[in-house]
Design a protein around this motif. Structure first.
Motif, short mmCIF file in Angstrom:
data_model
loop_
_atom_site.label_atom_id
_atom_site.label_comp_id
_atom_site.label_asym_id
_atom_site.label_seq_id
_atom_site.Cartn_x
_atom_site.Cartn_y
_atom_site.Cartn_z
N ILE A 37 0.45 -14.52 -1.65
CA ILE A 37 1.14 -13.28 -1.99
C ILE A 37 0.21 -12.31 -2.73
CG2 ILE A 37 2.97 -12.25 -3.39
CD1 ILE A 37 4.67 -14.72 -2.83
N PHE A 38 -0.34 -12.77 -3.84
CA PHE A 38 -1.09 -11.84 -4.69
C PHE A 38 -2.49 -11.56 -4.15
CE2 PHE A 38 2.03 -13.83 -7.64
CZ PHE A 38 2.80 -12.70 -7.83
N GLY A 39 -3.11 -12.55 -3.49
CA GLY A 39 -4.40 -12.30 -2.85
C GLY A 39 -4.27 -11.30 -1.72
N GLN A 40 -3.21 -11.45 -0.93
CA GLN A 40 -2.96 -10.54 0.19
C GLN A 40 -2.64 -9.13 -0.31
OE1 GLN A 40 -2.42 -12.02 3.60
NE2 GLN A 40 -2.53 -9.97 4.45
N LEU A 41 -1.81 -9.03 -1.31
CA LEU A 41 -1.44 -7.70 -1.83
C LEU A 41 -2.65 -6.98 -2.42
CD1 LEU A 41 2.03 -8.39 -3.51
CD2 LEU A 41 1.59 -7.06 -1.44
N LEU A 42 -3.49 -7.72 -3.12
CA LEU A 42 -4.68 -7.10 -3.69
C LEU A 42 -5.63 -6.63 -2.59
CD1 LEU A 42 -6.34 -6.36 -6.16
CD2 LEU A 42 -7.24 -8.70 -6.21
N GLY A 43 -5.84 -7.47 -1.58
CA GLY A 43 -6.71 -7.08 -0.46
C GLY A 43 -6.16 -5.88 0.30
N ASP A 44 -4.84 -5.90 0.54
CA ASP A 44 -4.22 -4.77 1.26
C ASP A 44 -4.33 -3.48 0.46
OD1 ASP A 44 -3.57 -6.37 3.36
OD2 ASP A 44 -1.44 -6.57 2.87
N SER A 45 -4.23 -3.57 -0.84
CA SER A 45 -4.35 -2.36 -1.68
C SER A 45 -5.71 -1.70 -1.48
CB SER A 45 -4.15 -2.72 -3.15
OG SER A 45 -2.85 -3.23 -3.39
N LEU A 46 -6.75 -2.51 -1.42
CA LEU A 46 -8.10 -1.99 -1.20
C LEU A 46 -8.24 -1.41 0.21
CD1 LEU A 46 -10.15 -4.87 -2.89
CD2 LEU A 46 -9.66 -2.59 -3.83
N LEU A 47 -7.61 -2.07 1.19
CA LEU A 47 -7.65 -1.58 2.57
C LEU A 47 -6.94 -0.23 2.68
CD1 LEU A 47 -8.33 -2.24 5.60
CD2 LEU A 47 -6.02 -3.18 5.75
N PHE A 48 -5.78 -0.13 2.05
CA PHE A 48 -5.00 1.11 2.13
C PHE A 48 -5.71 2.25 1.41
CE2 PHE A 48 -1.02 -1.77 2.17
CZ PHE A 48 -1.33 -2.17 3.46
N LEU A 49 -6.41 1.93 0.34
CA LEU A 49 -7.18 2.95 -0.37
C LEU A 49 -8.31 3.47 0.51
CD1 LEU A 49 -7.69 4.46 -3.05
CD2 LEU A 49 -9.18 2.56 -3.73
N ARG A 50 -8.95 2.56 1.24
CA ARG A 50 -10.05 2.93 2.13
C ARG A 50 -9.55 3.82 3.27
NH1 ARG A 50 -13.09 4.51 5.28
NH2 ARG A 50 -14.90 3.54 6.26
N TYR A 51 -8.35 3.56 3.77
CA TYR A 51 -7.80 4.32 4.90
C TYR A 51 -6.59 5.14 4.48
CZ TYR A 51 -10.94 2.01 8.12
OH TYR A 51 -12.07 1.58 8.77
N ARG A 52 -6.65 5.71 3.30
CA ARG A 52 -5.52 6.48 2.76
C ARG A 52 -5.21 7.71 3.60
NH1 ARG A 52 -9.90 6.65 -0.48
NH2 ARG A 52 -10.89 8.65 -0.94
#
Length: 470
Positions: free
Chosen positions: A179-194
């Motif tokens: 849960i938390f590893g995925q959410l943290l990784g997704d946050s970085l991905l979404f920031l990159r492709y905001r």
């Protein structure tokens, strides 16, 4: 051919490194978790990874299909994702309302409702992640795609280690890590492709949505059935067997996911490449050689797992000794799916996606009945048998319906090799006398059957000008 292999390796690097991280994680987790706790975490993982497939309603596949034709990739992205996000929000509210009931069924602990709440958030994140990754994949940004895969696996591993350091020794180690590893990784991905997620100028495009749904809706039914197919074994074990058998099955799945990682890497690279080849009018011999080469590699990996079974079992430890007898059978879902990716192209090229529904039904029906028959008797072995049989049917059905569209090449090499591998898998469900010798003999027969693939590969190496794999 060099360019083809270079891009393939670019997409494969992340999954391969991710697989190595996963193997280390499996070794640690199976040392601290008893089989029943590992089984509960495996069931959770299976469900959370497959539930989004019901929510995409095929629009993820439609997004891939229309990507190269779209003038504005951002516009296409937002039109394709809006309905899945809406459906995800609705399901998340249901999960929030019934969090204790779901937790009691899944974890046998109503107090674990907070995990269901976090999972509802994760669900939305995974939907967005799926479409962003498709955008990266369709642009053939191999290094970037692999980089995110490595990052995500590393974060999940790091959070899992943090849970262990905090003294947690049950299913929550795996669940919190995911849960938390995925959410943290997704946050970085979404920031990159905001930029893709900037909704300021969004306008609902009815014509485009209608076009996407026309392609994607039949796939939605098929993908939903596939999700049921991927979870039915675990659900049957949860209902008709013991948590310990569920744990053995989950551990076996974790090991053979090494092939699954390669499956993901190949599919990620192959889909945009195949679409481009179709637009360029590549000849059938190119598709046939790729299929033959994939079969050759997968056959080698399969027999490697059977031969080095004792070494592989060192990863899991003595408490999971029964897993060794189902490893061969558990390879088949990954092998059959990957191989079918090279034979099913006629369905997507012709846009006759309703065939996928028939494919999924033909695979799901034997899975259900074999599970119902064997899982109560054999436990994890019964579930593994059902899974392998279902995915062989999956491959056969995909290949057949693709041939109905005109996309077909000779499958005799494939069918003979599949039969031999299935025999080898069953021989390795027991410690028969001369098991290893028989396994080597069957591997040699497969090598002889596929010798033409080696010959074709040599010719391509000697005369690359006659084969354009760019």
């Amino acid at each position: 051919m060099k360019y083809f292999l270079k891009r393939l390796m670019g997409f494969s690097l992340g999954p391969i490194i991710g697989a190595l991280i996963s193997l280390i994680q499996i070794r640690i987790l199976t040392q601290i978790l008893v089989a029943d706790q590992y089984g509960v975490s495996g069931l959770y993982r299976n469900l959370i990874l497959n539930i989004p497939n019901f929510l995409y309603i095929g629009l993820d596949q439609a997004f891939s299909r229309e990507f190269h034709q779209a003038v504005s990739k951002k516009h296409l992205f937002q039109q394709a994702i809006i309905i899945p996000i809406g459906m995800g929000i609705v399901l998340s509210f249901v999960m929030l309302i019934f969090n204790q009931t779901i937790a009691n069924w899944l974890f046998s602990d109503a107090n674990a409702g907070y995990i269901v709440i976090w999972s509802a958030i994760l669900l939305i994140s995974m939907i967005v992640e799926r479409f962003v990754l498709i955008s990266i994949r369709m642009q053939e940004k191999a290094k970037e795609y692999s980089g995110f895969t490595i990052l995500l696996k590393s974060l999940i591993f790091a959070v899992s280690l943090a849970m262990i350091a905090l003294g947690i020794r049950d299913f929550r180690v795996v669940v919190f890590g995911m849960i938390f590893g995925q959410l943290l990784g997704d946050s970085l991905l979404f920031l990159r492709y905001r930029e893709l997620l900037a909704w300021k100028d969004f306008v609902f495009d009815y014509d485009l949505i209608k076009k996407l749904l026309a392609f994607g809706f039949p796939l939605m039914v098929a993908m939903s059935l596939n999700s049921v197919l991927n979870t039915i074994d675990s659900l049957m074990l949860r209902s008709f067997s013991t948590k310990k058998e569920l744990g053995f099955y989950a551990a076996g799945i974790a090991i053979v996911n090494m092939i699954g990682i390669l499956k993901t890497a190949f599919a990620t690279f192959w889909v945009p490449t195949a679409y481009r080849w179709h637009d360029e009018g590549k000849s059938m011999k190119h598709y046939k050689f790729i299929s033959d080469a994939v079969l050759f590699i997968l056959t080698g990996i399969f027999f490697g797992i059977l031969v080095f079974r004792p070494v592989i079992m060192m990863i899991l430890g003595e408490d999971y000794g029964s897993v060794q007898y189902i490893l061969g059978l558990l390879c088949f879902p990954h092998i059959m799916y990957t191989l079918s990716e090279t034979t099913t192209l006629g369905i997507v090229f012709s846009r006759k996606t309703y065939f996928n529904t028939l494919v999924s039904l033909l695979a799901l029906i034997p899975s259900f009945f074999i599970n119902l028959w064997l899982t109560p008797k054999w436990g994890a072995l019964g579930a593994a048998t059902a899974s392998s049989g279902a995915y062989i049917m999956f491959y056969l059905a995909r290949t057949y319906f693709s041939s109905r569209t005109g996309f077909y090449f000779n499958q005799s090499k494939h069918l003979l090799s599949i039969c031999i591998m299935f025999i080898a898998a069953f021989i390795n469900t027991k410690d028969y006398a001369y098991r290893l010798s028989i396994t080597f003999g069957l591997a040699l027969i497969c090598l002889i059957i596929q010798f033409s693939t080696i010959r074709d590969g040599y010719q391509i190496w000697r005369q690359p000008e006659k084969w354009d794999f760019n």
